[in-house]
Design an enzyme around this catalytic site. Structure first.
Site, PDB file in Angstrom:
ATOM      1  N   ALA A  71       0.861  -1.183   0.000  1.00 50.75           N
ATOM      2  CA  ALA A  71       0.000   0.000   0.000  1.00 50.75           C
ATOM      3  C   ALA A  71       0.896   1.231   0.000  1.00 50.75           C
ATOM      4  O   ALA A  71       2.100   1.141   0.230  1.00 50.75           O
ATOM      5  CB  ALA A  71      -0.888   0.000   1.237  1.00 50.75           C
ATOM      6  N   GLY A 114      -0.367  -5.146   0.421  1.00 53.94           N
ATOM      7  CA  GLY A 114      -1.577  -4.899  -0.363  1.00 53.94           C
ATOM      8  C   GLY A 114      -1.459  -5.447  -1.777  1.00 53.94           C
ATOM      9  O   GLY A 114      -2.448  -5.862  -2.374  1.00 53.94           O
ATOM     10  N   GLU A 117      -2.321  -8.968  -1.546  1.00 53.29           N
ATOM     11  CA  GLU A 117      -3.770  -9.069  -1.318  1.00 53.29           C
ATOM     12  C   GLU A 117      -4.530  -8.840  -2.621  1.00 53.29           C
ATOM     13  O   GLU A 117      -5.526  -9.519  -2.900  1.00 53.29           O
ATOM     14  CB  GLU A 117      -4.212  -8.063  -0.255  1.00 53.29           C
ATOM     15  CG  GLU A 117      -3.684  -8.436   1.139  1.00 53.29           C
ATOM     16  CD  GLU A 117      -4.016  -7.397   2.183  1.00 53.29           C
ATOM     17  OE1 GLU A 117      -4.779  -7.726   3.111  1.00 53.29           O
ATOM     18  OE2 GLU A 117      -3.504  -6.257   2.076  1.00 53.29           O
ATOM     19  N   GLU A 137       3.356  -6.606   6.502  1.00 50.24           N
ATOM     20  CA  GLU A 137       2.723  -5.529   7.284  1.00 50.24           C
ATOM     21  C   GLU A 137       3.190  -5.519   8.730  1.00 50.24           C
ATOM     22  O   GLU A 137       3.222  -4.467   9.377  1.00 50.24           O
ATOM     23  CB  GLU A 137       1.199  -5.673   7.245  1.00 50.24           C
ATOM     24  CG  GLU A 137       0.550  -5.294   5.929  1.00 50.24           C
ATOM     25  CD  GLU A 137       0.457  -6.453   4.945  1.00 50.24           C
ATOM     26  OE1 GLU A 137       1.181  -7.446   5.131  1.00 50.24           O
ATOM     27  OE2 GLU A 137      -0.334  -6.351   3.996  1.00 50.24           O
TER      28      GLU A 137
END
Lengths: 263, 263
Positions: A71, A114, A117, A137
């Site tokens: 992210a 992310g 994901e 993370e």
């Protein structure tokens, strides 16, 4: 209604083959870090593709070097415990989740946080030989927030998922394939091409059956087996009402190539 | 980074790395390893560099790990040599094996322990006639590292590899050439010139093809023939896309010398 690239800054949209659209994440300086705008453009594009009967499969890639390294950290840094609850990004992730047509991820290089994901939202993942998958993370004092904990568990099993998420260490392409996170590992230079081959192959199949099959498989983790089997049966029966089913059987018995219309 | 333990010079497409601790027979220290990592990082980033030449300053090529370097641990504590391999030697060998360009080695003198196996990790090895190779590890109760246990049997067969490793006997450059351990043994006075000429030559050749064939060779020990044929198919596909393929074929058909860009 064709997909246009007007106004897109963080993704590129192309049409590499008949009935196939390709979305390439386009923030190379940020290693394709998933910022809010990128997710917005992605969700809008998928929404359009869902309604475009000319598109039967979509490829998602970050290009030949990197998929997405996570992210956007600066965006994350700007949030606090309250503001993150109002975050709009879950809406965009929902759009990816709701996309009814096959989504094939072509992953080269880093596929982290992310990014991983996002890749796991795809139905099929093809990995280049240098791809690396991870959920780091934990190193930032947070956890995966877009389905990583759940989807990784289903993909690689408990011990591997726990190790990856709790230590933040990466899985290489070969191991990812052995575990079933990805379908195939190919030479990095050929990864996107391979995804295009697969997307084209799927695009040549009867579209309604394809969408129903994707839906049935996707529902497996959302409901008990009994209900999922009922859903499968209903989908199965509904396809008997399609012209494509008749065409498929006719082509088989007449020993010719089928021509599917999507009806 | 300022280099003290190595010399890096770049000329005519060749990056020459000279191990530079001649008083210590260019033995490895933590600092030298760090400089080697930095040098290879620079090389990897510079498109103009299309070959590497590795050699040693003074009368020796490389005597292996400097046993007096504090990384080895003092007499009382138990050193973690595995950590040293993880940090220093293994990344170096991987870098050389995976470097997408030829690595030429000019073994100018004694190559002992990890110094020998560093040379053997290179793509084309020339040695001065007075040079020698010693798998000296057994003399201090260790196993051959820096890829030696993998590379030696491949180069000279298991029988000779095990005997050399267990006896720690010296192998002359001429013997090494006869056994196929190295490419060529050369008169001492000619070594550097010949190696430089060779490196400058390969720096003018199709660099991408070299990178791809290294990948093929690296995979060949563990692949069966079917897998290797598939790999060749994939790598050749990539090679066929290169500018140098087009140039090579054009030059051939037009009966003129080819000018390869390395792309």
């Amino acid at each position: 209604m064709p997909i246009t690239q007007t106004g897109h800054t963080d993704i590129l949209v192309t049409a590499p083959a008949p009935h196939v659209a390709q979305i390439t994440l386009n923030r190379p300086k940020a290693y394709n870090a998933l910022c809010t705008n990128l997710l917005k453009e992605l969700s809008e594009t998928l929404h359009e593709a869902a309604g475009d009967s000319g598109i039967r499969a979509v490829i998602l890639t970050g290009g030949p070097k990197v998929f997405a390294a996570g992210a956007d950290i600066m965006e994350l840094a700007a949030h606090d415990e309250d503001s993150i609850k109002q975050d709009i990004r879950p809406n965009y992730w929902q759009a990816v989740r709701d996309f009814p047509k096959p989504l094939i991820a072509a992953v080269n290089g880093y596929c982290l946080g992310g990014g991983n994901e996002l890749a796991m939202h795809a139905d099929i993942i093809i990995a280049g030989h240098k791809a690396e998958f991870g959920q780091p993370e934990i190193n930032l004092g947070i956890i995966p927030g877009a389905g990583g904990t759940q989807r990784l568990l289903h993909a690689v099993g408990k011990s591997r998922a726990m190790q990856m998420v709790l230590t933040g260490t990466y899985l290489n392409a070969k191991d990812a394939c052995a575990l079933g996170l990805v379908s195939e590992v190919v030479q990095a230079e050929l990864c996107i091409e391979r995804a295009q081959e697969i997307a084209s192959l799927i695009a040549s199949k009867p579209p309604i059956a394809v969408q129903k099959a994707k839906h049935a498989i996707s529902q497996a983790f959302e409901m008990p087996m009994k209900d999922a089997l009922t859903l499968e049966r209903e989908a199965f029966c509904s396809l008997f009402g399609t012209e494509d089913r008749l065409e498929g059987i006719a082509a088989f018995t007449e020993k010719r190539k089928p021509v599917f219309k999507g009806k | 980074m300022d280099f003290e333990n190595i010399i890096l010079s770049i000329s005519r497409g060749v990056a020459t790395i000279t191990l530079n601790r001649p008083d210590k027979l260019n033995s490895f220290t933590d600092a030298m390893h760090a400089e080697l990592r930095a040098a290879f990082k620079l090389i990897g980033k510079d498109d103009a560099i299309r070959a590497v030449l590795l050699t040693g300053a003074g009368r020796g090529f490389c005597a292996g790990q400097d046993l007096s370097d504090r990384a080895m641990g003092d007499g009382n504590s138990t050193p973690d040599l595995g950590a040293t391999l993880d940090k220093n030697y293994n990344p170096l060998i991987r870098t050389i094996r995976n470097l997408p360009m030829p690595v030429v080695c000019a073994v100018n003198g004694v190559a002992a322990g990890a110094g020998a196996n560093l040379a053997l990790a290179c793509d084309i090895i020339l040695a001065a006639k007075s040079a020698s190779f010693i798998q000296a590890f057994c003399k201090i109760g260790l196993i051959p590292d820096a890829g030696g246990t993998w590379m030696l049997p491949r180069l000279i067969g298991l029988g000779r590899a095990q005997a050399l490793a267990m006896l720690g006997e010296k192998v002359t450059a001429e013997q090494a050439e006869q056994w196929g351990m190295i490419w060529k043994s050369v008169d001492d006075a000619q070594l550097l010139q010949e190696a430089t000429t060779l490196a400058e030559h390969v720096a003018t050749q199709p660099t991408q093809a070299y990178a791809l064939m290294k990948r093929a060779f690296n995979a060949s020990t563990t692949n069966d023939l079917d897998q290797q044929l598939d790999l060749e198919r994939d790598l050749q596909k990539v090679a066929g896309h290169s500018d140098d393929y087009r140039e090579g074929v054009s030059a051939f058909l037009e009966k003129r010398p080819a000018e390869f860009s390395g792309k």
